[in-house]
Design an enzyme around this catalytic site. Sequence first.
Site, PDB file in Angstrom:
ATOM      1  N   HIS A  33      -6.711  -3.835  -6.567  1.00 20.36           N
ATOM      2  CA  HIS A  33      -5.830  -2.671  -6.508  1.00 20.36           C
ATOM      3  C   HIS A  33      -6.097  -1.911  -5.216  1.00 20.36           C
ATOM      4  CE1 HIS A  33      -6.276  -3.713 -10.751  1.00 20.36           C
ATOM      5  NE2 HIS A  33      -5.155  -3.088 -11.004  1.00 20.36           N
ATOM      6  N   PRO A 135     -11.101   0.649 -18.686  1.00 19.34           N
ATOM      7  CA  PRO A 135     -10.143   1.106 -19.702  1.00 19.34           C
ATOM      8  C   PRO A 135      -9.864   2.595 -19.472  1.00 19.34           C
ATOM      9  CG  PRO A 135     -11.856  -0.239 -20.706  1.00 19.34           C
ATOM     10  CD  PRO A 135     -12.290   0.027 -19.284  1.00 19.34           C
ATOM     11  N   ASP A 175      -2.762   9.010 -13.311  1.00 18.30           N
ATOM     12  CA  ASP A 175      -1.738   9.240 -14.334  1.00 18.30           C
ATOM     13  C   ASP A 175      -2.068   8.496 -15.628  1.00 18.30           C
ATOM     14  OD1 ASP A 175       0.337  10.921 -13.080  1.00 18.30           O
ATOM     15  OD2 ASP A 175       0.528   9.271 -11.669  1.00 18.30           O
ATOM     16  N   ASN A 205      -0.011  10.596  -7.953  1.00 26.41           N
ATOM     17  CA  ASN A 205       0.739   9.814  -6.955  1.00 26.41           C
ATOM     18  C   ASN A 205       2.087   9.316  -7.461  1.00 26.41           C
ATOM     19  OD1 ASN A 205       0.208   7.498  -8.526  1.00 26.41           O
ATOM     20  ND2 ASN A 205      -1.628   6.997  -7.352  1.00 26.41           N
ATOM     21  N   HIS A 281      -0.062  -1.163  -6.136  1.00 25.92           N
ATOM     22  CA  HIS A 281      -0.987  -0.769  -7.196  1.00 25.92           C
ATOM     23  C   HIS A 281      -1.927  -1.905  -7.582  1.00 25.92           C
ATOM     24  CE1 HIS A 281      -2.663   0.531 -10.954  1.00 25.92           C
ATOM     25  NE2 HIS A 281      -1.972   1.651 -10.984  1.00 25.92           N
ATOM     26  N   SER A 404     -20.593  15.323 -44.745  1.00 29.11           N
ATOM     27  CA  SER A 404     -20.382  14.054 -45.435  1.00 29.11           C
ATOM     28  C   SER A 404     -21.273  12.953 -44.870  1.00 29.11           C
ATOM     29  CB  SER A 404     -18.915  13.618 -45.337  1.00 29.11           C
ATOM     30  OG  SER A 404     -18.078  14.473 -46.076  1.00 29.11           O
ATOM     31  N   GLU A 433     -12.592  11.315 -32.726  1.00 30.98           N
ATOM     32  CA  GLU A 433     -13.524  10.187 -32.801  1.00 30.98           C
ATOM     33  C   GLU A 433     -13.667   9.439 -31.473  1.00 30.98           C
ATOM     34  OE1 GLU A 433     -11.926  10.796 -36.990  1.00 30.98           O
ATOM     35  OE2 GLU A 433     -11.052  10.624 -34.981  1.00 30.98           O
ATOM     36  N   HIS A 494      -9.075   4.711 -46.307  1.00 32.21           N
ATOM     37  CA  HIS A 494     -10.412   5.104 -45.885  1.00 32.21           C
ATOM     38  C   HIS A 494     -11.461   4.035 -46.172  1.00 32.21           C
ATOM     39  CE1 HIS A 494      -8.536   8.918 -45.290  1.00 32.21           C
ATOM     40  NE2 HIS A 494      -9.670   9.577 -45.111  1.00 32.21           N
TER      41      HIS A 494
END
Length: 688
Positions: A33, A135, A175, A205, A281, A404, A433, A494
């Site tokens: 990139h 990520p 972004d 950008n 990119h 809990s 989470e 759950h």
Amino acid sequence: MSQPKTQVDLDLLSINTIRTLAIDAVQQANSGHPGAPMGLAPVAYALWQRFLRYDPADPVWPNRDRFVLSNGHASMLLYAMLHLTGVRDVSPDGIVLDKPSLPMDEIKRFRQIDSKTPGHPESHLTAGVETTTGPLGQGCGNSVGIAIASKWLGANYNRPGFELFDFNVYAMCGDGDMMEGVACEAASLAGHLGLSNLCWIYDHNHVTLDGPAAWSFSEDVMTRFVGLGWNVTRVADANDLDMLGRAYNTFLKTTDRPTLIVVDSHIGYGSPNKQDSSDSHGEPLGEAEVKLVKRNYGWPEDAKFLVPDGIYDHFKNGIGKRGAEARAAWTVKFDEYKKQFPQLADQLQRMQNFQLPDGWDKDLPSFPADAKGMATRESSGKVLNALAKNIPWLIGGSADLAHSNKTNLTFEGAGDFYANERRGRNLHFGVREHGMGAAVNGLSVSRLRAYSATFFNFSDYMRPSMRLAALMETPSIFIFTHDSIGLGEDGPTHQPIEQLAGLRAMPNMIVLRPGDANEVVEAYRVIMQLRHSPATLVLTRQALPTFDRSKCGPASGVARGAYVLADAANGKPDVILMATGSEVQLCMAAYEKLKAEGIKARVVSMPSWQLFEKQDAAYRESVLPSGITARVSVEMAATTGWERYVGPKGKMIGMHTFGASAPLKDLLKKFGFLPENVVAAAKEVLGK
């Protein structure tokens, strides 16, 4: 090229060196990139050369500012900075080496096998990379944890005249980061906590990988961040070093909230045909375009990996000189601190080396045999508090489920970490989470022993962060309760089914599902000694009997992943019953029934498959003799993976559907988790 005459020339020459190193590395790899490094080079240059408090000669100096590249696809931007500033290499055990982290040969091996310049930055591979990113949004989440660590360390270890910890955290993002939910969770938490030492630099950008950002993204980011409690400023031209300097100074002067710097940049800056286009990119510019770009930069068109005369010295006299002076002053201060506060200094040195205090496990409880017993979440809470008393830098919290999860630290002095109180050991992550998982990784790479907690089903919301913890070899602790259909009436939304199998498949993730209170103790004993692996601890809501260890195998067998809990009188069973967690008791009950019928059984508790697989062949054979093919596994989860242990002639009792909403006793009956079913399976595999 001639030697530059002015500071302005030297600045631009340095910036274009960063750009062309990125362009050349991507072009040579035919992968990568280039566009983001081309646009962001001045932004990184201004930060590193003029503001970042960082000594390239000691990239593990505890009070260094942290730079996190959340938009990790722009990895060559970071690699170019590490190379040009001369960041030193560091050994796996944390010793700074007298050689560069990224010599030019590594820049030239960008994205090649076994190089230290992988496609996205990996902290365990490359000294100077603070955390593994790629990520999108994860680096943003990590940066919040790192910023919390700085505030917590300062509150607990600084003393009058000894400001040992006040480092700032800079995260570069794009972004894509702004769109990812984890970054929004992290930004919300950072704003709430008023983390004034945190600065995100948003590369605005207008381009994403697919095309113009406007195709999918039109929100007013600045207004959103104001609403999240951030200070927001804007730089209208990424190439304006003075304007960038004012923005960084604005951050440094802001004392009550984190800062977002929105930088208007041009992806692929200087490319006649690909500037401001997604074409720059995610793929090389192409040889012809590279020459045109270099012509625009006033660069020799055929030169590759060129670092002009004076550039290395320029960085050495900038960030190198500033960083060395800052670290030297800190070291003098720390030497005096060691004399005045030897106990605190010892803690800091152990913390930096992932070492534990002497006697860290001296107060761990031992639970007496008890047929009624307790939930493993209950015993976990007792063990966690015992450990935290003796390990002052063990901190963590829950995603609004601490009561809990039983993860509150309740001993005197434990305290809470709030916007106006930084000393506490209990963190309140709210219902975030994914942000929690990413922040715990940030705490962990800052050398704190950090844990998170929520219901096991919601590990799905945390899995990307957990995977990165395993990849970057950081010992984050992930505590999960409500581990099966055993949680009862909350129902299938759950009740985790496939999560155990999924996490067991994750390389370098140590998964532990203890079967009683004493196995919980031993699981924590294993976890606290991990240095290069994260751990997942999976605990029950419902009470489990505490086994009588005078009649059973010792719980210390947890350290080996699986062990013989109960055996045939002669040590030669006809059938082996295997289980983890709450299902071990079913095997123990079935063992007694089979024994009454004259059938010799062995019960094997298998709290951690990963630890068991690390044992030598002789030990594994002693627990699961290959000659005994009559085997039964019992687990309230997907059976995937158990075939490795039960073999072709064995039988697996597990879940093949989602659960249901009902009281526990009705669920156990409906899904077949009863001692008599284990007995029947044992007889079936024995042909009886």
